[in-house]
Design a protein around this motif. Structure first.
Motif: not given
Length: 106
Positions: A7-15, A37-43, A54-58
């Motif tokens: 389970f990872v943050h979306k911005n890490r997926v391409p790499d 997961l703990r959000a990287i930023s409020t966005r 509160r949730v994030i898309s991961e």
């Protein structure tokens, strides 16, 4: 055979995809999920009325590999999946009892 679920943050997926493919891993699936997961930023956060929190898309990434390849695959997830935060996701490993190719019978 093992199933590795990360389970990872979306911005890490391409790499992660690039690094796993470069290492020869091909049995990879991706799932867009909501998580805590703990959000990287409020966005990155949103409020889920259904979940009441509160949730994030991961991304849930599933990789299937041979037993002897597990440590190498886990190392890629842990190294490339980093976000600069202490907790950037989770990696789970489970045994697969059997697997069968889908296709024409031999």
């Amino acid at each position: 055979m093992k199933q590795i679920k990360a389970f990872v943050h979306k911005n890490r997926v391409p790499d992660l995809i690039h690094s796993l493919e470069e290492a020869g891993f091909r049995k990879l699936s991706l799932f867009d999920v909501k998580g805590l997961l703990r959000a990287i930023s409020t966005r990155e956060q949103e409020y889920s009325i259904d979940l009441g929190d509160r949730v994030i898309s991961e991304m849930q990434m599933e990789l299937f590999c041979e037993d002897e390849e597990v440590s190498r695959a886990v190392e890629i997830f842990r190294r490339v999946g980093r976000t600069g935060r202490r907790e950037a996701g989770w990696v789970y490993v489970a045994s697969v009892e059997q697997s069968y190719a889908i296709g024409d019978p031999d």
